[in-house]
Design a protein around this motif. Structure first.
Motif, short mmCIF file in Angstrom:
data_model
loop_
_atom_site.label_atom_id
_atom_site.label_comp_id
_atom_site.label_asym_id
_atom_site.label_seq_id
_atom_site.Cartn_x
_atom_site.Cartn_y
_atom_site.Cartn_z
N GLN A 18 -12.48 -1.50 -6.91
CA GLN A 18 -11.15 -0.88 -6.92
C GLN A 18 -10.25 -1.49 -8.00
OE1 GLN A 18 -10.05 1.81 -5.69
NE2 GLN A 18 -11.93 2.20 -4.55
N LEU A 19 -10.46 -2.78 -8.30
CA LEU A 19 -9.65 -3.40 -9.35
C LEU A 19 -9.89 -2.67 -10.68
CD1 LEU A 19 -7.66 -5.59 -10.28
CD2 LEU A 19 -9.61 -7.13 -10.59
N LEU A 20 -11.15 -2.37 -10.98
CA LEU A 20 -11.43 -1.63 -12.23
C LEU A 20 -10.75 -0.26 -12.18
CD1 LEU A 20 -15.22 -2.46 -12.84
CD2 LEU A 20 -13.23 -3.45 -13.99
N ASN A 21 -10.85 0.43 -11.03
CA ASN A 21 -10.21 1.74 -10.91
C ASN A 21 -8.70 1.64 -11.12
OD1 ASN A 21 -12.67 2.90 -10.31
ND2 ASN A 21 -12.37 2.80 -8.09
N LYS A 22 -8.10 0.64 -10.50
CA LYS A 22 -6.63 0.54 -10.56
C LYS A 22 -6.15 0.03 -11.93
CE LYS A 22 -6.31 2.16 -6.47
NZ LYS A 22 -6.07 3.62 -6.34
N LEU A 23 -6.96 -0.78 -12.61
CA LEU A 23 -6.58 -1.17 -13.99
C LEU A 23 -6.49 0.08 -14.86
CD1 LEU A 23 -8.72 -4.41 -14.53
CD2 LEU A 23 -6.22 -4.28 -14.43
N ALA A 24 -7.33 1.06 -14.58
CA ALA A 24 -7.28 2.31 -15.35
C ALA A 24 -6.09 3.18 -14.94
CB ALA A 24 -8.59 3.08 -15.15
N GLN A 25 -5.70 3.08 -13.66
CA GLN A 25 -4.65 4.00 -13.15
C GLN A 25 -3.24 3.45 -13.25
OE1 GLN A 25 -5.87 4.84 -9.10
NE2 GLN A 25 -7.88 5.56 -9.81
N VAL A 26 -3.08 2.13 -13.21
CA VAL A 26 -1.73 1.55 -13.12
C VAL A 26 -0.86 2.08 -14.28
CG1 VAL A 26 -2.33 -0.58 -14.41
CG2 VAL A 26 -0.41 -0.59 -12.81
N ASN A 27 0.36 2.50 -13.95
CA ASN A 27 1.21 3.10 -15.00
C ASN A 27 2.62 2.53 -14.96
OD1 ASN A 27 2.65 4.45 -12.98
ND2 ASN A 27 1.33 6.25 -13.07
N LYS A 28 3.43 3.04 -15.89
CA LYS A 28 4.81 2.56 -16.06
C LYS A 28 5.61 2.65 -14.75
CE LYS A 28 8.65 3.70 -19.05
NZ LYS A 28 9.17 4.59 -20.08
N GLU A 29 5.42 3.74 -14.01
CA GLU A 29 6.18 3.93 -12.77
C GLU A 29 5.77 2.90 -11.72
OE1 GLU A 29 4.81 6.65 -14.53
OE2 GLU A 29 6.83 6.88 -15.36
N ASP A 30 4.44 2.64 -11.61
CA ASP A 30 3.97 1.62 -10.64
C ASP A 30 4.60 0.27 -10.98
OD1 ASP A 30 2.14 3.45 -9.44
OD2 ASP A 30 0.69 3.07 -11.04
N ILE A 31 4.64 -0.03 -12.28
CA ILE A 31 5.16 -1.33 -12.70
C ILE A 31 6.65 -1.42 -12.40
CG2 ILE A 31 5.58 -2.79 -14.74
CD1 ILE A 31 2.84 -1.86 -15.76
N LEU A 32 7.37 -0.33 -12.69
CA LEU A 32 8.81 -0.30 -12.42
C LEU A 32 9.09 -0.55 -10.94
CD1 LEU A 32 10.90 0.17 -14.58
CD2 LEU A 32 11.05 2.57 -13.90
N LYS A 33 8.25 0.06 -10.09
CA LYS A 33 8.43 -0.06 -8.63
C LYS A 33 7.99 -1.42 -8.09
CE LYS A 33 6.50 3.69 -7.07
NZ LYS A 33 5.51 4.48 -6.43
N MET A 34 6.88 -1.95 -8.62
CA MET A 34 6.22 -3.08 -7.94
C MET A 34 6.29 -4.42 -8.66
SD MET A 34 2.85 -0.93 -6.74
CE MET A 34 1.98 -2.28 -5.91
N ALA A 35 6.61 -4.42 -9.96
CA ALA A 35 6.56 -5.69 -10.71
C ALA A 35 7.62 -6.66 -10.20
CB ALA A 35 6.74 -5.43 -12.20
N ARG A 36 7.23 -7.92 -10.07
CA ARG A 36 8.19 -8.96 -9.68
C ARG A 36 8.22 -10.02 -10.79
NH1 ARG A 36 5.75 -7.65 -4.76
NH2 ARG A 36 4.33 -9.42 -4.82
N ILE A 37 9.06 -9.71 -11.81
CA ILE A 37 9.18 -10.59 -12.98
C ILE A 37 10.56 -11.22 -12.96
CG2 ILE A 37 9.15 -10.71 -15.52
CD1 ILE A 37 7.54 -8.06 -15.52
#
Ligand code: ATP
Ligand code: TZP
Ligand code: MG
Ligand code: MG
Length: 268
Positions: free
Chosen positions: A243-262
């Protein structure tokens, strides 16, 4: 922090990443780079590493299963990369576990100008001459604050440093970001750290500000891991790895905006 934009730029460029890496993680690293949108090549022969490093958008030197021959290849490739302005990422796998590993990292650092070093806290501490406990290639205990280790290491090697773990730290001297994404299942997949070093090389290939590139790469990777755990985590590390390989391919700008904790130091 424009992490999602840097991810998109990386996918658009599809940077060629030359890896001189270890025998444990070679296939996983190539598949992970392909999944996230970069282009991997593994090349080790002394006769060709200089040409390959210059033709690539970034070079990764990973000492996980080092030999005298491949350390020589790393130095030839690293020097060529320096001449050709190809950024170089160093993963000091197992530094501190044996004197040979610690000395080899030192030799590489003496001969090659690196753009980034990424390791676990024990490895980075060992490179900086600090006390740390390491079991084989895994960090097992640390007394000092990880942010302090990252800052000290960065000043010592005169390059940005990433320390990964429950939280990831990227430091360039006193500039520090903390990234709180990821999942404990990453510790059950061998090569999760090595692949990350190569992924960060792909981000550095498209973003000159190495600290920004790393914050973006760490967030994208950590968010992908959280999404992978959601889908494959209940079954265990095997399904999670796929699943990590699948999600590395799918992760996008919107996911990052929603989930990133920087967070930037000074702002946390
Ligand atoms: P080690 O050999 O000590 O496991 P490593 O080189 O494999 O080190 P890690 O520190 O495991 O590298 O980092 C790889 C990825 O796993 C990073 O994205 C990091 O954020 C994540 N990670 C590691 N430990 C945890 C944890 N306890 N919780 C969440 N994410 C983690
Ligand atoms: N032994 C030598 S290299 C290696 C092992 C198990 C892989 C380490 O990979 P990572 O990414 O540090 O878990
Ligand atoms: Mg790990
Ligand atoms: Mg590692």
């Amino acid at each position: 922090m424009e992490a999602g934009e840097i991810l998109n730029r990386m996918r658009e460029k599809n940077p060629l990443i030359h890896n001189i890496t270890n025998v444990v993680v070679t296939n996983f690293t190539a598949n992970g780079l392909l999944a996230i949108g970069a282009s991997p090549v593994m090349a080790y022969a002394k006769e060709e590493v200089a040409d390959m490093a210059v033709a690539s958008d970034a070079l990764v030197l990973n000492i996980g299963t080092l030999t005298k021959e491949n350390v020589e290849s790393m130095i030839i490739a690293g020097k060529a990369a320096n001449k050709g302005n190809t950024p170089v990422v160093l993963d000091p796998v197992g530094a501190g576990a044996t004197a040979y590993r610690t000395e080899s990292v030192q030799k590489i650092l003496n001969e090659v100008k690196i753009s980034l070093m990424r390791g676990n806290a024990a490895e980075v501490a060992a490179v900086s001459g600090m006390q740390a406990e390491i079991k084989g290639v895994d960090a097992v205990g640390l007394t000092e604050d990880v942010v302090a280790i990252a800052k000290a290491a960065s000043k010592k090697i005169q390059a940005p440093v990433v320390i990964t773990g429950k939280k990831d730290v990227v430091a360039n001297g006193d500039i520090v970001y903390l990234i709180a994404n990821g999942h404990p299942l990453l510790t059950k997949v061998t090569g999760a750290g090595c692949l990350l070093s190569s992924v960060l090389a792909a981000f550095i290939a498209v973003e000159k500000d190495v600290v920004k590139a790393c914050a973006a790469g760490l967030a994208a990777y950590g968010v992908a891991a959280e999404m992978a755990a959601e889908q494959g985590g209940k079954e265990g590390p095997g399904s999670f790895q796929i699943q990590l390989l699948n999600k590395l391919a799918q992760v996008n700008k919107e996911d990052i905006l929603k989930m990133a904790r920087i967070e930037k130091e000074g702002e946390f």
